[in-house]
Design an enzyme around this catalytic site. Structure first.
Site, PDB file in Angstrom:
ATOM      1  N   PRO A   9       0.649  -1.365   0.158  1.00 25.35           N
ATOM      2  CA  PRO A   9      -0.486   0.041  -0.296  1.00 25.35           C
ATOM      3  C   PRO A   9       0.661   1.343   0.032  1.00 25.35           C
ATOM      4  O   PRO A   9       1.519   1.745   0.600  1.00 25.35           O
ATOM      5  CB  PRO A   9      -0.450   0.198   1.579  1.00 25.35           C
ATOM      6  CG  PRO A   9      -0.113  -1.123   2.066  1.00 25.35           C
ATOM      7  CD  PRO A   9       0.388  -2.313   1.324  1.00 25.35           C
ATOM      8  N   ASN A  10       0.792   2.104  -1.178  1.00 27.45           N
ATOM      9  CA  ASN A  10       0.860   3.590  -0.701  1.00 27.45           C
ATOM     10  C   ASN A  10       2.312   3.812  -2.009  1.00 27.45           C
ATOM     11  O   ASN A  10       2.396   5.210  -2.274  1.00 27.45           O
ATOM     12  CB  ASN A  10       1.372   4.541   0.304  1.00 27.45           C
ATOM     13  CG  ASN A  10      -0.125   4.733   0.881  1.00 27.45           C
ATOM     14  OD1 ASN A  10      -0.841   4.825   0.717  1.00 27.45           O
ATOM     15  ND2 ASN A  10      -0.258   3.710   2.223  1.00 27.45           N
ATOM     16  N   ARG A  17       4.740  11.925  -2.421  1.00 29.71           N
ATOM     17  CA  ARG A  17       4.665  12.858  -1.500  1.00 29.71           C
ATOM     18  C   ARG A  17       5.425  12.577  -0.250  1.00 29.71           C
ATOM     19  O   ARG A  17       6.313  11.300  -0.832  1.00 29.71           O
ATOM     20  CB  ARG A  17       3.333  13.011  -0.408  1.00 29.71           C
ATOM     21  CG  ARG A  17       2.116  12.719  -1.127  1.00 29.71           C
ATOM     22  CD  ARG A  17       1.390  13.845   0.221  1.00 29.71           C
ATOM     23  NE  ARG A  17      -0.278  14.843  -0.450  1.00 29.71           N
ATOM     24  CZ  ARG A  17      -0.992  14.519  -0.599  1.00 29.71           C
ATOM     25  NH1 ARG A  17      -1.646  13.745   0.388  1.00 29.71           N
ATOM     26  NH2 ARG A  17      -2.186  15.076  -1.248  1.00 29.71           N
ATOM     27  N   TYR A  22      11.056   9.030   1.102  1.00 31.68           N
ATOM     28  CA  TYR A  22      11.017   7.646   0.066  1.00 31.68           C
ATOM     29  C   TYR A  22      11.926   8.340  -1.383  1.00 31.68           C
ATOM     30  O   TYR A  22      11.932   7.981  -2.464  1.00 31.68           O
ATOM     31  CB  TYR A  22       9.989   7.201  -0.539  1.00 31.68           C
ATOM     32  CG  TYR A  22       9.056   6.745   0.997  1.00 31.68           C
ATOM     33  CD1 TYR A  22       9.702   5.920   1.982  1.00 31.68           C
ATOM     34  CD2 TYR A  22       7.808   7.209   1.800  1.00 31.68           C
ATOM     35  CE1 TYR A  22       8.989   5.963   2.892  1.00 31.68           C
ATOM     36  CE2 TYR A  22       7.430   7.081   3.034  1.00 31.68           C
ATOM     37  CZ  TYR A  22       7.897   5.598   3.143  1.00 31.68           C
ATOM     38  OH  TYR A  22       7.273   5.301   4.902  1.00 31.68           O
ATOM     39  N   ASN A  73       7.953  -5.745  -1.225  1.00 28.14           N
ATOM     40  CA  ASN A  73       8.268  -4.646  -0.254  1.00 28.14           C
ATOM     41  C   ASN A  73       6.277  -4.480   0.321  1.00 28.14           C
ATOM     42  O   ASN A  73       5.407  -3.894  -0.302  1.00 28.14           O
ATOM     43  CB  ASN A  73       8.199  -3.655  -1.294  1.00 28.14           C
ATOM     44  CG  ASN A  73       8.874  -2.414   0.323  1.00 28.14           C
ATOM     45  OD1 ASN A  73       7.604  -2.441   1.227  1.00 28.14           O
ATOM     46  ND2 ASN A  73       9.371  -1.108  -0.016  1.00 28.14           N
ATOM     47  N   ALA A  76       3.410  -1.718   4.780  1.00 26.86           N
ATOM     48  CA  ALA A  76       2.942  -1.055   6.250  1.00 26.86           C
ATOM     49  C   ALA A  76       2.351  -2.442   6.201  1.00 26.86           C
ATOM     50  O   ALA A  76       2.281  -2.996   7.720  1.00 26.86           O
ATOM     51  CB  ALA A  76       1.435   0.368   5.711  1.00 26.86           C
ATOM     52  N   HIS A  79       4.501  -4.713   9.145  1.00 28.30           N
ATOM     53  CA  HIS A  79       4.222  -4.550  10.694  1.00 28.30           C
ATOM     54  C   HIS A  79       2.568  -5.844  11.147  1.00 28.30           C
ATOM     55  O   HIS A  79       3.046  -4.963  12.664  1.00 28.30           O
ATOM     56  CB  HIS A  79       4.488  -3.239  10.803  1.00 28.30           C
ATOM     57  CG  HIS A  79       5.535  -2.334   9.946  1.00 28.30           C
ATOM     58  ND1 HIS A  79       6.824  -2.512   9.886  1.00 28.30           N
ATOM     59  CD2 HIS A  79       5.434  -1.460   9.021  1.00 28.30           C
ATOM     60  CE1 HIS A  79       7.133  -1.983   9.042  1.00 28.30           C
ATOM     61  NE2 HIS A  79       6.751  -0.829   8.221  1.00 28.30           N
ATOM     62  N   GLU A  97      12.870  -9.638   1.192  1.00 30.72           N
ATOM     63  CA  GLU A  97      12.005  -8.515   2.015  1.00 30.72           C
ATOM     64  C   GLU A  97      13.001  -6.860   1.348  1.00 30.72           C
ATOM     65  O   GLU A  97      14.143  -7.603   1.380  1.00 30.72           O
ATOM     66  CB  GLU A  97      11.814  -9.010   3.357  1.00 30.72           C
ATOM     67  CG  GLU A  97      11.000  -7.401   3.544  1.00 30.72           C
ATOM     68  CD  GLU A  97      10.623  -7.876   5.175  1.00 30.72           C
ATOM     69  OE1 GLU A  97      11.263  -8.512   5.316  1.00 30.72           O
ATOM     70  OE2 GLU A  97      10.126  -7.552   6.297  1.00 30.72           O
ATOM     71  N   HIS A  99      12.796  -3.054   2.179  1.00 30.41           N
ATOM     72  CA  HIS A  99      11.833  -1.427   2.511  1.00 30.41           C
ATOM     73  C   HIS A  99      13.179  -0.021   1.816  1.00 30.41           C
ATOM     74  O   HIS A  99      14.201  -0.394   1.777  1.00 30.41           O
ATOM     75  CB  HIS A  99      11.785  -0.558   3.894  1.00 30.41           C
ATOM     76  CG  HIS A  99      11.520  -1.891   4.310  1.00 30.41           C
ATOM     77  ND1 HIS A  99      10.329  -2.571   4.367  1.00 30.41           N
ATOM     78  CD2 HIS A  99      11.232  -3.529   5.123  1.00 30.41           C
ATOM     79  CE1 HIS A  99       9.386  -3.535   4.300  1.00 30.41           C
ATOM     80  NE2 HIS A  99      10.267  -4.263   5.009  1.00 30.41           N
ATOM     81  N   SER A 101      12.250   2.720   3.391  1.00 31.57           N
ATOM     82  CA  SER A 101      13.625   3.219   4.286  1.00 31.57           C
ATOM     83  C   SER A 101      14.444   2.172   5.163  1.00 31.57           C
ATOM     84  O   SER A 101      13.699   1.311   5.110  1.00 31.57           O
ATOM     85  CB  SER A 101      12.742   4.571   5.098  1.00 31.57           C
ATOM     86  OG  SER A 101      11.738   3.285   5.466  1.00 31.57           O
ATOM     87  N   ARG A 106      12.843   4.718  12.703  1.00 33.26           N
ATOM     88  CA  ARG A 106      11.970   5.127  12.092  1.00 33.26           C
ATOM     89  C   ARG A 106      11.513   4.723  13.668  1.00 33.26           C
ATOM     90  O   ARG A 106      11.863   4.693  14.683  1.00 33.26           O
ATOM     91  CB  ARG A 106      11.424   4.882  10.883  1.00 33.26           C
ATOM     92  CG  ARG A 106      12.540   5.280   9.713  1.00 33.26           C
ATOM     93  CD  ARG A 106      11.382   5.005   8.416  1.00 33.26           C
ATOM     94  NE  ARG A 106       9.889   6.062   7.857  1.00 33.26           N
ATOM     95  CZ  ARG A 106       9.404   5.903   7.440  1.00 33.26           C
ATOM     96  NH1 ARG A 106       8.864   4.634   6.414  1.00 33.26           N
ATOM     97  NH2 ARG A 106       7.912   6.583   7.308  1.00 33.26           N
ATOM     98  N   ARG A 110       7.566   0.117  13.747  1.00 33.38           N
ATOM     99  CA  ARG A 110       7.485  -0.473  11.626  1.00 33.38           C
ATOM    100  C   ARG A 110       9.152  -0.831  11.818  1.00 33.38           C
ATOM    101  O   ARG A 110       9.427  -2.150  11.461  1.00 33.38           O
ATOM    102  CB  ARG A 110       8.621   1.037  10.948  1.00 33.38           C
ATOM    103  CG  ARG A 110       7.284   2.121  10.952  1.00 33.38           C
ATOM    104  CD  ARG A 110       8.083   2.907   9.737  1.00 33.38           C
ATOM    105  NE  ARG A 110       7.177   3.672   9.634  1.00 33.38           N
ATOM    106  CZ  ARG A 110       5.868   4.145   9.125  1.00 33.38           C
ATOM    107  NH1 ARG A 110       5.525   3.138   8.667  1.00 33.38           N
ATOM    108  NH2 ARG A 110       5.105   5.349   8.992  1.00 33.38           N
TER     109      ARG A 110
END
Ligand code: CA2
Length: 141
Positions: A9-10, A17, A22, A73, A76, A79, A97, A99, A101, A106, A110
């Site tokens: 997602p996202n 944004r 990112y 990836n 969200a 987690h 896997e 990521h 970031s 963070r 996360r």
């Protein structure tokens, strides 16, 4: 070699944004980078992005017998999703896997990843280069 690249997602909002976290590049830029890397390495990639947990589970299930590796990836859902972990365990396809970031630098929430309980390797904090490193790992394993 066929590799499925799943983004959760996202991730489709990349470059739109939060460029401080990112980066400024878009999801389309990410696909272009991975596609070119795969072309150089003789790998056939398939890309899948979804904002829906069950759709990601369906996609992982449908990978059985079709793919030699998965790069995921889960964003969200990393987690939170036991369902994605269970799907990865069910198909038993070698998985890395990724990521963008550094999830360990963070928010506390996360730091835990369900996907990491199955994935052979996690690459985090290397930006888009994490995806090409993941593909190289799957080629060389
Ligand atoms: O660092 C990563 O790749 C993450 O998987 C990205 C997820 C985040 O929930 C994970 O903790 C770490 C979020 C992806 C959302 O991407 C956005 C892109 C542009 C604007 C807003 C969110």
């Amino acid at each position: 070699m066929n590799i499925l690249i799943i983004n959760g997602p996202n991730i489709n909002m990349l470059g739109v944004r939060e460029p401080d976290i990112y980066g400024k590049s878009t999801y389309a830029d990410l696909i272009d980078l991975i596609r070119e890397h795969c072309r150089e390495k003789g790998v056939t990639p398939e890309f899948y992005q979804s904002n829906h947990e069950g759709d990601i589970v369906d996609k992982i299930q449908s990978a059985l017998g079709k793919f030699d590796g998965i790069v995921i990836n889960a964003a969200a859902y990393t987690h939170t999703s036991v369902a994605i972990l269970d799907a990865l365990k069910a198909v038993k396809i070698p998985t890395v896997e990724v990521h963008i970031s550094d999830i360990n630098a963070r928010d506390e929430f996360r730091k835990f990843s369900y996907a990491s309980l199955y994935a052979e390797k996690m690459i985090a904090g290397k930006g888009f280069a994490g995806y090409t490193e993941a593909i190289d790992y799957l080629i060389n394993r």
